[in-house]
Motif scaffolding. Structure first.
Motif, mmCIF file in Angstrom:
data_model
loop_
_atom_site.group_PDB
_atom_site.id
_atom_site.type_symbol
_atom_site.label_atom_id
_atom_site.label_comp_id
_atom_site.label_asym_id
_atom_site.label_seq_id
_atom_site.Cartn_x
_atom_site.Cartn_y
_atom_site.Cartn_z
ATOM 1 N N ALA A 57 0.835 -1.075 0.013
ATOM 2 C CA ALA A 57 -0.143 -0.052 0.122
ATOM 3 C C ALA A 57 1.003 1.353 0.147
ATOM 4 O O ALA A 57 1.614 1.527 0.900
ATOM 5 N N LYS A 58 0.644 1.963 -1.076
ATOM 6 C CA LYS A 58 1.436 3.401 -0.922
ATOM 7 C C LYS A 58 0.449 4.587 -0.920
ATOM 8 O O LYS A 58 -0.619 4.531 -1.607
ATOM 9 N N LEU A 59 0.719 5.528 -0.463
ATOM 10 C CA LEU A 59 -0.068 6.680 -0.069
ATOM 11 C C LEU A 59 0.352 7.694 -0.922
ATOM 12 O O LEU A 59 1.764 8.117 -0.999
ATOM 13 N N GLU A 60 -0.332 8.520 -1.645
ATOM 14 C CA GLU A 60 -0.032 9.665 -2.319
ATOM 15 C C GLU A 60 -1.039 10.779 -2.125
ATOM 16 O O GLU A 60 -2.172 10.633 -1.584
ATOM 17 N N VAL A 61 -0.587 12.071 -2.288
ATOM 18 C CA VAL A 61 -1.286 13.227 -2.029
ATOM 19 C C VAL A 61 -1.960 13.706 -3.352
ATOM 20 O O VAL A 61 -1.287 13.865 -4.107
ATOM 21 N N PRO A 62 -3.392 13.669 -3.265
ATOM 22 C CA PRO A 62 -3.944 13.928 -4.587
ATOM 23 C C PRO A 62 -3.758 15.256 -5.102
ATOM 24 O O PRO A 62 -3.554 16.318 -4.048
ATOM 25 N N LYS A 63 -3.461 15.718 -6.373
ATOM 26 C CA LYS A 63 -3.255 17.154 -6.727
ATOM 27 C C LYS A 63 -4.553 17.837 -6.518
ATOM 28 O O LYS A 63 -4.390 19.212 -6.360
ATOM 29 N N ASP A 64 -5.554 17.080 -6.776
ATOM 30 C CA ASP A 64 -6.920 17.857 -6.327
ATOM 31 C C ASP A 64 -7.424 17.642 -5.188
ATOM 32 O O ASP A 64 -7.616 16.639 -4.559
ATOM 33 N N ALA B 266 -4.469 9.293 -1.173
ATOM 34 C CA ALA B 266 -5.105 8.412 -1.882
ATOM 35 C C ALA B 266 -4.358 7.097 -1.917
ATOM 36 O O ALA B 266 -3.030 7.181 -1.853
ATOM 37 N N CYS B 267 -5.013 5.995 -2.113
ATOM 38 C CA CYS B 267 -4.325 4.846 -2.281
ATOM 39 C C CYS B 267 -4.664 4.003 -3.445
ATOM 40 O O CYS B 267 -5.952 3.805 -3.463
ATOM 41 N N ASN B 268 -3.833 3.196 -4.154
ATOM 42 C CA ASN B 268 -4.068 2.463 -5.205
ATOM 43 C C ASN B 268 -4.015 1.005 -5.227
ATOM 44 O O ASN B 268 -3.664 0.195 -5.867
ATOM 45 N N ILE B 269 -4.075 0.592 -3.875
ATOM 46 C CA ILE B 269 -3.807 -0.944 -3.360
ATOM 47 C C ILE B 269 -4.800 -1.852 -4.133
ATOM 48 O O ILE B 269 -4.431 -2.917 -4.425
ATOM 49 N N ASN C 81 -9.919 6.988 -1.545
ATOM 50 C CA ASN C 81 -9.381 8.401 -0.657
ATOM 51 C C ASN C 81 -9.704 8.636 0.540
ATOM 52 O O ASN C 81 -11.005 8.239 1.006
ATOM 53 N N PHE C 82 -8.853 9.296 1.302
ATOM 54 C CA PHE C 82 -9.120 9.326 2.598
ATOM 55 C C PHE C 82 -9.198 10.804 2.999
ATOM 56 O O PHE C 82 -8.253 11.706 2.381
ATOM 57 N N TYR C 83 -10.108 11.221 3.831
ATOM 58 C CA TYR C 83 -10.477 12.546 4.219
ATOM 59 C C TYR C 83 -9.935 12.585 5.806
ATOM 60 O O TYR C 83 -10.690 11.947 6.518
ATOM 61 N N LEU C 84 -9.308 13.478 6.162
ATOM 62 C CA LEU C 84 -8.912 13.593 7.466
ATOM 63 C C LEU C 84 -9.524 14.768 8.209
ATOM 64 O O LEU C 84 -9.811 15.678 7.848
ATOM 65 N N ALA C 85 -9.867 14.402 9.709
ATOM 66 C CA ALA C 85 -10.393 15.391 10.543
ATOM 67 C C ALA C 85 -9.222 16.534 10.808
ATOM 68 O O ALA C 85 -8.048 16.046 10.630
ATOM 69 N N PRO C 86 -9.541 17.686 10.794
ATOM 70 C CA PRO C 86 -8.561 18.784 11.059
ATOM 71 C C PRO C 86 -7.581 18.737 12.319
ATOM 72 O O PRO C 86 -6.579 19.418 12.350
ATOM 73 N N ASP C 87 -8.123 17.953 13.277
ATOM 74 C CA ASP C 87 -7.500 17.764 14.532
ATOM 75 C C ASP C 87 -6.011 17.461 14.370
ATOM 76 O O ASP C 87 -4.914 17.853 15.056
ATOM 77 N N TRP C 88 -5.452 16.829 13.149
ATOM 78 C CA TRP C 88 -4.012 16.504 13.114
ATOM 79 C C TRP C 88 -3.488 17.663 12.543
ATOM 80 O O TRP C 88 -2.021 17.996 13.052
ATOM 81 N N LEU C 89 -4.052 18.743 11.827
ATOM 82 C CA LEU C 89 -3.377 19.873 11.597
ATOM 83 C C LEU C 89 -2.997 20.683 12.517
ATOM 84 O O LEU C 89 -2.252 21.239 12.810
ATOM 85 N N TYR C 90 -3.895 20.704 13.547
ATOM 86 C CA TYR C 90 -3.986 21.735 14.837
ATOM 87 C C TYR C 90 -2.629 21.164 15.611
ATOM 88 O O TYR C 90 -1.841 22.011 16.167
ATOM 89 N N ARG C 91 -2.542 19.751 15.806
ATOM 90 C CA ARG C 91 -1.295 19.176 16.540
ATOM 91 C C ARG C 91 -0.118 19.649 15.998
ATOM 92 O O ARG C 91 0.887 19.360 16.578
ATOM 93 N N THR C 92 -0.027 20.134 14.630
ATOM 94 C CA THR C 92 1.273 20.597 14.018
ATOM 95 C C THR C 92 1.841 21.743 14.942
ATOM 96 O O THR C 92 3.266 21.868 15.177
ATOM 97 N N MET C 93 0.806 22.714 15.229
ATOM 98 C CA MET C 93 1.482 23.567 16.030
ATOM 99 C C MET C 93 1.963 23.275 17.468
ATOM 100 O O MET C 93 2.736 23.878 18.021
#
Length: 567
Positions: free
Chosen positions: A41-48, A55-58, A99-111
């Motif tokens: 399984a390889k993950l890529e960040v979609p351009k769109d 996104a994963c093409n498994i 396609n995987f959509y993430l909750a924004p919580d992980w972005l907040y943890r970046t701070m």
């Protein structure tokens, strides 16, 4: 492990668990093969962005083994995936992409990570402490540095910094070519100018292939001030050597001064002459001979490149018994990879050395060293441009522009930034007018202004007694504007950008990253006020821009470019 790496590992684990559950409940067929989803399984960040965060093409990868349509495989896996944690939603798209959509919580943890890690934010352990030598510039010490050296200096030094951030033990090295033909030619040139200064230009004919630069004449004049005509009537060899001993050290000292001014500090200045004095050149040739890769012809010793699958054989020792530069270079790389035992040696070479790459790698293999431990970065030419015209001559001297000439015309910040804006393999047009421009069209100004603007906002708020709060004291979920989330995402990208830059040996990726980060900030700034009436939202935005300030400063520091607080 960075936040984003942790999330990617979590997603892959969930895909693996979903696949196993789908097989267990009969949604997917069993197979005799032991399928390791975590490695496939390889993950890529979609351009769109509408296609999710990852996104994963498994499903396409498994289609042949399972003899099942990719779309059906994707549906079966997603139906059995646990959607807890950072995953907000999953969809199957197209022929079977997941396609995987993430909750924004992980972005907040970046701070929180930026606050916790400080100036170490973004650093990764890709290199695991492996010893790497980056050899760059290595300009001929018979004259001043030119534009190619200036670009090579910025690329090499920034690459070394990227590798340090990626967890490598990095040594910066300058190889001083203080032996061989070019030094012989240097000595003849100095000797001729010395005699001409004392007896007139007609006293001796200047060597046809001699160095014509004015610096040779200046060295002769300064030498005369110290020694007068002491060496006029002595033997040619004695005179040449005295002049070389004097002028070469002057040139090497000037190289060090110029490079330090350019913010490049080498760990090692390695002299080619040591390889000859220590017998390492002779030893390298003997190893090649012992392994059957040399032959003698016309009084010279040749490297049998044809035996290596290359077209042209190369001279190792000339008819006069003097080893070639190539022989010394082989010995130098044996010294790097065997004597000093670097795990990896990286050379920044001009594109005109293209044909030398295969010869050097094959020569290493011929002496029993893994040629994969040598990486060559080929650097294309740079053109100086002003007002749409090519600039070849210095206005001050009327001669070819040197590094010193350039740094008298543009800032060190601009020079290092501009030379590192494009990959080494791309030709570069350096726009002198743009480099001096104080506007957003100038990329280094654009980035530095983002940093200064943030500092200004925080400084004004601090004067009102309002300061940046710790992450634990803010409500990050209030950051919901698209520009806020985009800025957070760009901040979260830094560890991955460092990994990609280190793996590809392309430090220009870090320049592009900090430009994109500055752009994300300016977009946010134009859309969202920081000092709003809602104190909780104000505190969140202050934290966001303070983290942005810290990351911009960190990347600029990596590139040895200043991050001004006022502009």
């Amino acid at each position: 492990m960075s936040i984003i790496d942790g999330i990617k590992s979590e997603i892959i684990e969930k895909i693996s668990a979903g696949y196993k559950e789908a097989v267990s409940n009969g949604s997917l067929p069993e197979t005799d093969e032991n399928i390791d989803i975590s490695s496939l399984a390889k993950l890529e960040v979609p351009k769109d962005k509408s296609h999710g965060d990852f996104a994963c093409n498994i499903a396409m990868v498994l289609a042949k083994q399972l003899k099942t349509a990719p779309r059906k495989i994707a549906d079966a896996i997603t139906s059995n995936i646990d959607k807890s944690g950072d995953i907000k939603d999953i969809e199957v798209a197209g022929a079977g992409f997941i396609n995987f959509y993430l909750a924004p919580d992980w972005l907040y943890r970046t701070m929180e990570s930026i606050e916790k890690e400080g100036s170490d934010y973004g650093k990764i352990d890709l290199g695991k402490g492996k010893k790497v030598m980056v050899e760059f510039v290595s300009a001929n010490p018979t004259g001043p540095m030119h534009m190619g050296n200036a670009r090579g200096g910025a690329l090499g030094d920034c690459l070394a910094s990227v590798l340090e951030y990626a967890g490598y033990d990095v040594t910066r090295e300058f190889y001083i070519n203080d032996a061989g033909n070019q030094i012989e030619k240097f000595g003849k040139s100095l000797s001729a100018r010395y005699i001409q200064q004392l007896k007139g230009e007609d006293a001796i004919e200047f060597p046809e292939d001699g160095y014509q630069g004015g610096d040779i004449t200046e060295h002769a004049k300064e030498f005369i001030k110290l020694y007068g005509d002491k060496y006029l009537d002595c033997g040619e060899d004695e005179r040449k050597q005295a002049l070389i001993d004097y002028a070469l050290e002057k040139n090497i000292s000037a190289l060090k001064t110029d490079l330090e001014k350019y913010r490049i500090n080498y760990d090692v200045w390695f002299r080619e002459s040591l390889l000859h004095k220590n017998g390492e050149v002779t030893s390298a040739i003997e190893r090649l001979r012992k392994n059957g890769y040399t032959y003698d012809e016309d009084g010279a010793v040749w490297l049998n490149c044809e035996k290596m699958g290359l077209e042209k054989n190369e001279v190792l020792v000339r008819q006069n018994g003097i080893p070639t530069y190539f022989a010394a270079d082989i010995a130098y790389h044996i010294n790097k990879l065997e004597t000093r035992n670097f795990d990896l040696a990286i050379n920044i070479w001009g594109a005109d050395h293209h044909g030398h790459v295969a010869r050097m790698k094959n020569a290493l293999s011929a002496v029993g060293i893994d040629s994969g431990r040598l990486e060559i970065v080929l650097m294309q030419l740079v053109r100086l441009m002003q007002d749409g015209e090519i600039v070849r001559m210095s206005k001050r001297t009327g001669k070819a522009i040197t590094l010193n000439d350039l740094l008298e015309d543009v800032s060190i910040d601009a020079a290092r930034f501009f030379f590192n804006m494009r990959g080494a393999g791309s030709h570069l047009d350096f726009d002198l007018s743009l480099a001096k421009e104080q506007s957003n069209d100038n990329p280094v100004f654009y980035v530095q202004y983002a940093h200064a603007r943030i500092c200004g906002i925080l400084r004004l708020l601090s004067e009102e007694g309002i300061n940046v709060k710790p992450y634990a004291e803010i409500k990050p979920e209030l950051l919901t504007d698209e520009t806020e989330l985009d800025l957070l995402k760009k901040l979260s990208d830094l560890p991955e950008e460092i990994r990609i830059s280190a793996e590809s040996l392309e430090p220009s990726k870090m320049t592009r990253y900090v430009m994109d980060l500055a752009s994300a900030f300016h977009t946010f700034y134009n859309a969202c006020r920081v000092n709003v009436e809602d104190e909780d939202l104000r505190d969140c935005r202050m934290k966001l821009i303070d983290c942005t300030r810290q990351v911009i400063a960190g990347v600029l520091n990596m590139l040895k470019i200043t991050a001004p607080e006022k502009m």
